[in-house]
Design an enzyme around this catalytic site. Structure first.
Site, PDB file in Angstrom:
ATOM      1  N   ASP A  15     -11.612  78.738  62.341  1.00  0.00           N
ATOM      2  CA  ASP A  15     -10.767  79.930  61.503  1.00  0.00           C
ATOM      3  C   ASP A  15     -12.682  80.445  62.083  1.00  0.00           C
ATOM      4  O   ASP A  15     -12.723  81.619  61.418  1.00  0.00           O
ATOM      5  CB  ASP A  15     -11.049  78.892  60.188  1.00  0.00           C
ATOM      6  CG  ASP A  15     -10.485  78.855  59.697  1.00  0.00           C
ATOM      7  OD1 ASP A  15      -8.939  78.463  60.350  1.00  0.00           O
ATOM      8  OD2 ASP A  15     -10.180  78.177  58.383  1.00  0.00           O
ATOM      9  N   GLU A 188      -0.803  84.039  58.661  1.00  0.00           N
ATOM     10  CA  GLU A 188      -1.985  83.842  58.363  1.00  0.00           C
ATOM     11  C   GLU A 188      -3.011  84.532  59.143  1.00  0.00           C
ATOM     12  O   GLU A 188      -2.396  84.848  60.340  1.00  0.00           O
ATOM     13  CB  GLU A 188      -2.081  82.809  57.311  1.00  0.00           C
ATOM     14  CG  GLU A 188      -2.185  81.472  58.744  1.00  0.00           C
ATOM     15  CD  GLU A 188      -1.971  80.724  58.046  1.00  0.00           C
ATOM     16  OE1 GLU A 188      -1.740  79.564  56.733  1.00  0.00           O
ATOM     17  OE2 GLU A 188      -3.015  79.137  59.143  1.00  0.00           O
TER      18      GLU A 188
END
Length: 517
Positions: A15, A188
């Site tokens: 991420d 997301e």
């Protein structure tokens, strides 16, 4: 033409989020149940990265007590505005518990960072910040659509203004996006950028596995409506099949260089021995250009490559961490982590100078606790790790040694006891004794070598006089594809008195980790 190799940050660093301040680039990644939280790196060429610290280094910032495997700190975003660094992230308490969002600030990216500013009425995960030209600041994240989910894991992206004075959200929540393609789930990781007067919303869709992807939408107004690119997804590897060397590509963040080039950092995985990802999700770099008002990832190729052309930036290499840590510094090096928040000083670097002393704790590494474990990430498909330990157990409950860890229920433990060295395999919470050798010496050398998914364990009384404990052990239980979750494999030093009180300790003279060809 000069090239670089992906991943630019190998091992469990998922991420990635990036920002530029002058000619320096800063990057942060997720850490889940590990402490300290959110490593922060710097680079001047986007290829060579040096860790400069962690964002969450104090228990007051990060309480991971009881946090289950693969919960805790989810995707962080780093931004810089008017002399202040901001990192915003999500704390996931449990499988069904609250998702709580907060941000921290610092004038120096090396720290110290502030205690958290917790955001009320801030649902979902993967929060991001956007600083607009008019001085307004916005938070984006995901949530379940107010009208209900139309299919499993159907989410939407929302936006709301942030008041930097009150450190709270203010005004109306706006729904921005709920899917580039019907039934592509798990919307997301939103990030907003303003390019040539238009607002661009970058989103991750398709989950974090094989179908992961990056999509984009744009709008004349920050609150929408947003128009999706007809080329969506602008990045995915799901069409390349399961034998391609990079999988699970998604969750991107963009940066413009000092030379006007655009690049994306994103996560990806390197499966090996089949569709098994012991290394977890890693940080990759891929070029990006703008064509007719839309971003195009790696034009002409459209994928993340193992080797690509370097950014047009002057190369800057940093001093590397030594392969062998002799524990001769006053503090632990930055590659070392704990499982959950340490609440006591169960380790010491000065009680015996030149050694890491681990005091035995009653907690076990098989529990959702903070055990006496200090570990580092596996960053190579092939590697060798070794340590020298001095330990005199006083009863049958006391053990110390080496652990190769995926999580509490999937790992290997090389444990020294009063009378033996044993290799224990823990899979799905069930334990199996794989090897046992009589051993009653205070000093022991321990080593593991991995060649793909074949792991080999050794011990020695004298340096380099290795004896086989067990060879050709299956490493696949250390992959998320077997164990589940979102983290990569760790390895490190461990000591436990297994539910009993103890004043004993184990001394580690060094820990060496080397990537192998």
């Amino acid at each position: 033409m000069s090239t670089f190799k992906n991943p630019v940050i190998p091992g469990f660093y998922p991420d990635p989020s990036i920002c530029r301040v002058g000619d320096v680039y800063y990057l942060v990644t997720s850490t889940f149940e590990y402490f300290p939280g959110i490593p922060i790196f710097k680079s001047k060429d986007l290829v060579n990265w040096s860790q400069i610290g962690h964002v969450l280094t104090r228990p007051s910032q990060l309480n991971l007590d009881g946090t289950p495997n693969s919960k805790g700190i989810y995707a962080a975003t780093i931004r810089y505005h008017k002399g202040i660094f901001y990192v915003i992230t999500t704390f996931v308490e449990s499988q069904t518990g609250a998702r709580r969002n907060f941000f921290v600030t610092a004038e120096n990216p090396e720290g110290p960072w502030s205690d958290p500013y917790w955001l009320d009425d801030c649902p979902g995960i993967d929060t991001s910040l956007f600083f607009d030209d008019d001085g307004k600041v916005y938070v984006t994240a995901n949530r379940r659509p107010p009208g209900g989910q139309l299919y499993p894991k159907h989410m939407e992206i929302w936006l709301q203004e942030l008041d930097l004075e009150t450190k709270q959200l203010t005004g109306e929540k706006y729904s921005l996006w709920d899917g580039a393609l019907k039934y592509i789930h798990a919307q997301e990781a939103p990030h907003i950028y303003k390019v040539d007067g238009k607002y661009y919303l970058l989103i991750a869709e398709g989950g974090t596995g094989f179908t992961h992807s990056v999509t984009v939408a744009r709008s004349e107004s920050i609150t929408g409506p947003y128009e999706g690119a007809k080329t969506n997804p602008i990045l995915t590897h799901r069409h390349l099949g399961r034998e391609y060397p990079i999988a699970n590509v998604g969750h991107g963040d963009l940066v413009e260089t000092t030379n006007g080039e655009w690049w994306m950092v994103c996560l990806g995985s390197r499966p090996y021995g089949g569709m098994y990802r012991n290394l977890g999700r890693e940080s990759f770099l891929v070029p990006l250009k703008w064509e007719e008002g839309w971003p195009v990832v790696n034009p002409g190729k459209g994928i993340v490559e193992m080797e690509g052309v370097k950014p047009n930036l002057k190369e800057k290499r940093w001093p590397t961490e030594p392969a062998c840590d002799h524990f001769d510094l006053p503090e632990l090096r930055m590659q070392w982590n704990f499982i959950r928040t340490p609440r006591e000083d169960f380790w010491s670097l000065d009680e015996r100078p030149g050694y890491l002393r681990l005091h035995l704790k009653s907690e076990r590494i098989t529990e959702d606790v903070n055990p006496a474990f200090i570990g580092r990430r596996q960053c190579h498909i092939n590697f060798a790790a070794r340590t020298k330990m001095e330990f005199t157990p006083t009863n049958r409950n006391e053990v110390a040694g080496l652990v190769l860890l995926q999580n509490t229920d999937f790992h290997y433990r090389v444990e020294c006891t009063q009378s033996e060295i044993r290799l224990v395999k823990r899979e799905a919470g069930e334990e199996e004794l794989l090897a046992l050798q009589p051993y009653q010496h205070q000093k022991v050398f321990l080593k593991v070598e991995a060649y793909g998914q074949s792991y080999h364990f050794y011990f020695a009384e004298e340096q380099e006089k290795w004896e086989v404990l067990k060879e050709d052990v299956d490493g696949r239980i250390l992959s998320t594809d077997v164990a589940g979750g979102f983290t990569g494999a760790y390895m490190g030093m461990y000591a436990s008195s297994n539910g009993t009180d103890s004043s004993n300790y184990a001394d580690f003279d060094y820990f060496e980790y080397i990537g192998l060809k």
